[in-house]
Design a protein around this motif. Structure first.
Motif, PDB file in Angstrom:
ATOM      1  N   HIS A 154      19.800  19.258   9.445  1.00  0.00           N
ATOM      2  CA  HIS A 154      18.884  19.708   8.398  1.00  0.00           C
ATOM      3  C   HIS A 154      18.541  21.180   8.637  1.00  0.00           C
ATOM      4  N   PRO A 155      19.437  22.091   8.236  1.00  0.00           N
ATOM      5  CA  PRO A 155      19.232  23.513   8.532  1.00  0.00           C
ATOM      6  C   PRO A 155      18.065  24.101   7.753  1.00  0.00           C
ATOM      7  N   ILE A 156      17.622  25.261   8.200  1.00  0.00           N
ATOM      8  CA  ILE A 156      16.526  25.988   7.557  1.00  0.00           C
ATOM      9  C   ILE A 156      17.050  27.309   7.011  1.00  0.00           C
ATOM     10  N   THR A 157      16.732  27.591   5.777  1.00  0.00           N
ATOM     11  CA  THR A 157      16.991  28.904   5.191  1.00  0.00           C
ATOM     12  C   THR A 157      15.680  29.679   5.181  1.00  0.00           C
ATOM     13  N   LEU A 158      15.676  30.806   5.838  1.00  0.00           N
ATOM     14  CA  LEU A 158      14.474  31.627   5.951  1.00  0.00           C
ATOM     15  C   LEU A 158      14.522  32.745   4.912  1.00  0.00           C
ATOM     16  N   LYS A 159      13.474  32.821   4.096  1.00  0.00           N
ATOM     17  CA  LYS A 159      13.399  33.879   3.088  1.00  0.00           C
ATOM     18  C   LYS A 159      12.054  34.590   3.214  1.00  0.00           C
ATOM     19  N   PHE A 160      12.098  35.896   3.283  1.00  0.00           N
ATOM     20  CA  PHE A 160      10.855  36.678   3.297  1.00  0.00           C
ATOM     21  C   PHE A 160      10.968  37.762   2.232  1.00  0.00           C
ATOM     22  N   GLU A 161       9.929  37.892   1.444  1.00  0.00           N
ATOM     23  CA  GLU A 161       9.975  38.770   0.271  1.00  0.00           C
ATOM     24  C   GLU A 161       8.710  39.605   0.178  1.00  0.00           C
ATOM     25  N   ASP A 162       8.901  40.933   0.134  1.00  0.00           N
ATOM     26  CA  ASP A 162       7.791  41.887   0.013  1.00  0.00           C
ATOM     27  C   ASP A 162       6.690  41.625   1.032  1.00  0.00           C
ATOM     28  N   VAL A 163       7.082  41.445   2.291  1.00  0.00           N
ATOM     29  CA  VAL A 163       6.101  41.179   3.345  1.00  0.00           C
ATOM     30  C   VAL A 163       5.350  42.465   3.683  1.00  0.00           C
ATOM     31  N   VAL A 164       4.026  42.371   3.589  1.00  0.00           N
ATOM     32  CA  VAL A 164       3.147  43.518   3.843  1.00  0.00           C
ATOM     33  C   VAL A 164       2.129  43.103   4.896  1.00  0.00           C
TER      34      VAL A 164
ATOM     35  N   THR B  44       9.063  31.819   3.282  1.00  0.00           N
ATOM     36  CA  THR B  44       9.314  30.396   3.040  1.00  0.00           C
ATOM     37  C   THR B  44      10.457  29.894   3.910  1.00  0.00           C
ATOM     38  N   TYR B  45      10.420  28.588   4.159  1.00  0.00           N
ATOM     39  CA  TYR B  45      11.426  27.901   4.959  1.00  0.00           C
ATOM     40  C   TYR B  45      11.977  26.765   4.100  1.00  0.00           C
ATOM     41  N   ASN B  46      13.183  26.932   3.605  1.00  0.00           N
ATOM     42  CA  ASN B  46      13.722  25.991   2.607  1.00  0.00           C
ATOM     43  C   ASN B  46      12.763  25.870   1.425  1.00  0.00           C
ATOM     44  N   THR B  47      12.291  27.016   0.971  1.00  0.00           N
ATOM     45  CA  THR B  47      11.373  27.164  -0.176  1.00  0.00           C
ATOM     46  C   THR B  47       9.973  26.627   0.103  1.00  0.00           C
ATOM     47  N   GLU B  48       9.682  26.175   1.335  1.00  0.00           N
ATOM     48  CA  GLU B  48       8.355  25.664   1.670  1.00  0.00           C
ATOM     49  C   GLU B  48       7.599  26.654   2.531  1.00  0.00           C
ATOM     50  N   LEU B  49       6.257  26.596   2.433  1.00  0.00           N
ATOM     51  CA  LEU B  49       5.423  27.450   3.257  1.00  0.00           C
ATOM     52  C   LEU B  49       5.328  26.892   4.674  1.00  0.00           C
TER      53      LEU B  49
ATOM     54  N   VAL C  72      17.917  21.683   2.089  1.00  0.00           N
ATOM     55  CA  VAL C  72      17.503  20.342   2.473  1.00  0.00           C
ATOM     56  C   VAL C  72      16.007  20.234   2.257  1.00  0.00           C
ATOM     57  N   ILE C  73      15.568  19.177   1.631  1.00  0.00           N
ATOM     58  CA  ILE C  73      14.135  18.963   1.436  1.00  0.00           C
ATOM     59  C   ILE C  73      13.507  18.665   2.784  1.00  0.00           C
ATOM     60  N   PHE C  74      12.506  19.420   3.121  1.00  0.00           N
ATOM     61  CA  PHE C  74      11.880  19.303   4.433  1.00  0.00           C
ATOM     62  C   PHE C  74      10.642  18.431   4.317  1.00  0.00           C
ATOM     63  N   ASP C  75      10.781  17.178   4.673  1.00  0.00           N
ATOM     64  CA  ASP C  75       9.657  16.243   4.582  1.00  0.00           C
ATOM     65  C   ASP C  75       9.073  16.030   5.972  1.00  0.00           C
ATOM     66  N   GLY C  76       8.240  16.977   6.394  1.00  0.00           N
ATOM     67  CA  GLY C  76       7.680  16.911   7.735  1.00  0.00           C
ATOM     68  C   GLY C  76       6.708  15.773   7.929  1.00  0.00           C
ATOM     69  N   LYS C  77       6.007  15.342   6.884  1.00  0.00           N
ATOM     70  CA  LYS C  77       4.987  14.314   7.054  1.00  0.00           C
ATOM     71  C   LYS C  77       5.587  12.994   7.512  1.00  0.00           C
ATOM     72  N   LYS C  78       6.800  12.698   7.052  1.00  0.00           N
ATOM     73  CA  LYS C  78       7.419  11.425   7.422  1.00  0.00           C
ATOM     74  C   LYS C  78       8.096  11.484   8.781  1.00  0.00           C
ATOM     75  N   GLN C  79       8.516  12.667   9.186  1.00  0.00           N
ATOM     76  CA  GLN C  79       9.323  12.771  10.398  1.00  0.00           C
ATOM     77  C   GLN C  79       8.517  13.095  11.653  1.00  0.00           C
ATOM     78  N   TYR C  80       7.349  13.686  11.502  1.00  0.00           N
ATOM     79  CA  TYR C  80       6.659  14.198  12.672  1.00  0.00           C
ATOM     80  C   TYR C  80       5.197  13.783  12.714  1.00  0.00           C
ATOM     81  N   LYS C  81       4.753  13.460  13.928  1.00  0.00           N
ATOM     82  CA  LYS C  81       3.341  13.299  14.183  1.00  0.00           C
ATOM     83  C   LYS C  81       2.771  14.668  14.516  1.00  0.00           C
ATOM     84  N   LYS C  82       1.449  14.727  14.612  1.00  0.00           N
ATOM     85  CA  LYS C  82       0.812  16.014  14.871  1.00  0.00           C
ATOM     86  C   LYS C  82       1.192  16.561  16.237  1.00  0.00           C
TER      87      LYS C  82
END
Length: 633
Positions: free
Chosen positions: A29-39, A110-115, A345-355
């Motif tokens: 489940h790879p991650i695509t990292l996108k950063f746009e106009d970071v100030v 964003t990481y796979n379009t998620e914050l 890949v849809i990153f569904d962290g709530k189902k895969q990880y505990k705190k």
């Protein structure tokens, strides 16, 4: 505890028999990292941060660190960020890792379009520029303890240890796996091996995104080549890798898939590494002789060009920024919009990880074992033991068999003991948290454990040394000093002394955690302890009423009272002689000059006061750690 440590070491040795255990697998489940106009902006004094998004102007006391930086990194790619010191590389890398707190950050990451979220944090590895490692642990112990803390409970302890050995093998650390890390005054592994250990601590979780801050800094070209080659292999496994790097060799430069050149927070180039020289040549900047591309790019980022005089550095930078905006900015925006070319890949962290990857108790136990392993060298050093023995023997011979006929001498021994074991623990404890701050920030930022588990493990691991040495001191001085040969009196005396030690230790922990400055904490600690001694009831018998109440806050006063209570009772007498009278008389011990101001009553109250101090100071230390932001998730 030693038995548990031995079990782990035995399991590590057993796992080393398996050659192919724990090798890194391809990321599913790879991650695509996108950063746009970071100030990002800060106050010029560095104290306050503020949001600059949508601001039309910058005030004189404000400074922009990042000025609208954009880019995208797909799985299997390595992005190298180049630029001189102060260009914003580390700041951008920290922001991409979700570790830039305090406000002041604008734009989109964003990481796979998620914050950024806790689940995403568990899939990010972050390697800082400085190798923050425990010097007395071996390479194997360092990686194993990291595995026990960071890998989830779905894996058994043996599986975690086996995986740790796989990481060691993958990183080529097998030959030094049983060598200690070492430090400035302690010989250990080499700088390149330390860097690989730091990388291994992050690779233990098999991260989808790996961020590295100047991983080749201070290393020779051959060692740097090995590290980047290893990172290349990681990227081929489907990982996304972003690193800042200062001045790579030409051989390393062309190993990067993409390059981002920064200067004073501005983007000067973003694109494939092999296209960088052609781009700058197209806008009128080309070297007259063949040279390392990274050297040429850094010269441009510093405003230095063969075609311009050295006085035109600012003009060169403005030209390069303008060229980027006119020639590359639209291309970068188009690439950001074409993000679907990267694996999604849809990153569904709530189902895969505990705190947390492990339970509180597991965190506490592993941290406790690691703390005992690391600090046993300093806690039970020969120097400290010799120091205590010398002082104890000197005191024992000075107060040799001082009985009740020498009451002044006995009370002097009690006060000296209360004073000595007030100063020693506080000076030790002050160093606890300031020296651990970088490690705590590093590991807490990775979500390895709760602050409470670290805190309790840290103060518990100090107890063997904190209690063993004063116990030895009491054994020597008590019996050689001729004090009461009663088990009850001895245990009362020992308990009183150790309780005072724990309070002094708590005060040192509180000062160190609150100030995080060794010099300031030591000075303040000495002021407090000297004040405690002065109000301890021994030197001054008739203190003014307006200031006499300070004795109730004095660690020395309460400890001295308990030590007196272990040997004397209300109503007991001692042989005394009135002036000019040759007949032996007895006087009440309660009225002896160095006992009367303190008194023999109120023993329970003093014990309770010390217990409250012992707990209270530790609560202050814990709250102080929370207030300085180390608890940031």
């Amino acid at each position: 505890m030693d038995h548990e440590l031995s079990n782990i070491e035995a399991q590590v040795k057993q796992s080393s028999e398996h050659e192919n255990v724990g090798n890194f697998k391809k990321v599913n489940h790879p991650i695509t990292l996108k950063f746009e106009d970071v100030v990002y902006g800060v106050k010029s004094d560095g104290r306050g941060r503020f949001f600059l998004l949508n601001k039309k102007s910058v005030k004189p006391d404000e400074k922009l660190i990042l000025k609208g930086v954009s880019g995208i990194v797909c799985a299997g790619e390595i992005l190298a960020m180049l630029g001189p010191s102060g260009s914003g590389k580390t700041t951008l890398l920290t922001a991409l890792g979700g570790r830039l707190g305090g406000g002041g950050l604008g734009g989109s990451i964003t990481y796979n379009t998620e914050l950024y979220s806790s689940a995403i944090k568990r899939n990010i590895g972050f390697v800082s520029q400085d190798d923050i490692l425990y010097p007395h642990l071996t390479v194997t112990e360092t990686i194993v303890y990291t595995a026990l803390l960071r890998l989830p409970n779905t894996m058994s302890k043996q599986e975690k240890i086996s995986h740790a050995h796989g990481v060691i093998t993958q990183l080529g650390l097998t030959t030094c796996k049983d060598v200690i890390i070492g430090g400035s005054m302690l010989k250990g592994i080499s700088g390149g091996e330390k860097k690989r250990v730091s990388i291994g601590q992050e690779m233990i979780i098999n991260p989808r995104l790996l961020l590295l801050d100047e991983p080749t800094s201070g290393l020779d070209s051959t060692t740097a080549q090995k590290i980047v080659s290893t990172l290349w292999d990681f990227a081929n496994g489907g990982r996304t890798i972003v690193m800042s790097i200062h001045q790579p060799s030409s051989r390393l430069f062309y190993m990067f898939h993409k390059v981002l050149l920064l200067s004073e927070g501005n983007s000067l180039y973003y694109g494939k590494s092999e296209n960088a020289m052609d781009y700058f040549a197209s806008i009128g900047f080309a070297p007259s002789v063949a040279m390392n591309p990274s050297d040429f790019l850094l010269d441009l980022a510093n405003g230095v060009s063969e075609n311009e005089s050295s006085d035109d550095t600012d003009e060169i930078k403005r030209t390069l920024v303008s060229a980027y905006k006119s020639d590359l900015e639209e291309i970068v925006k188009a690439e950001l919009k074409g993000i679907d070319r990267c694996p999604q890949v849809i990153f569904d962290g709530k189902k895969q990880y505990k705190k947390w990857p492990t339970s509180w108790w597991e965190q506490f136990w592993v941290l406790l074992m690691r703390g005992l392993k690391e600090r046993k060298h300093e806690s039970f050093s020969n120097l400290k033991f010799v120091e205590v023995i010398i002082v104890a023997l000197l005191a024992a011979f000075l107060w040799w068999k001082s009985d009740i006929n020498h009451l002044q001498d006995q009370t002097s021994l009690f006060f000296f003991s209360a004073t000595y074991w007030g100063f020693v623990p506080i000076l030790e404890a002050i160093f606890a948290f300031p020296t651990e701050k970088l490690m705590l920030e590093k590991e807490r930022s990775s979500g390895m454990y709760k602050l409470s588990s670290f805190f309790l493990a840290r103060i518990t691991s100090d107890l063997p040394m904190e209690l063993a040495l004063p116990t030895v001191f009491v054994f020597v001085t008590y019996f050689m000093g001729g004090l009461k040969r009663s088990l009850g009196s001895f245990l009362y005396y020992l308990f009183s002394q150790l309780l005072g030690v724990l309070v002094s230790q708590g005060l040192g922990l509180a000062l160190g955690a609150a100030l995080m400055d060794l010099k300031a904490a030591t000075v303040l600690g000495m002021v407090i302890m000297n004040s405690s001694v002065l109000t301890g009831g021994y030197y001054v018998q008739n203190a003014p009423t307006s200031i006499a109440w300070l004795k109730y806050l004095s660690l020395t006063w309460h400890t001295y009272k308990l030590l007196l209570g272990s040997q004397y009772k209300i109503g007991e007498t001692y042989p005394c002689q009135s002036s000019g009278d040759s007949n032996n008389e007895t006087c009440l011990i309660d009225n002896f000059p160095t006992i009367k101001p303190v008194g023999l009553g109120g023993q329970l109250s003093s014990a309770l006061a010390l217990v409250i101090m012992m707990v209270g100071y530790r609560l202050i230390a814990y709250i102080s750690l929370m207030r300085i932001g180390i608890t940031k998730k």
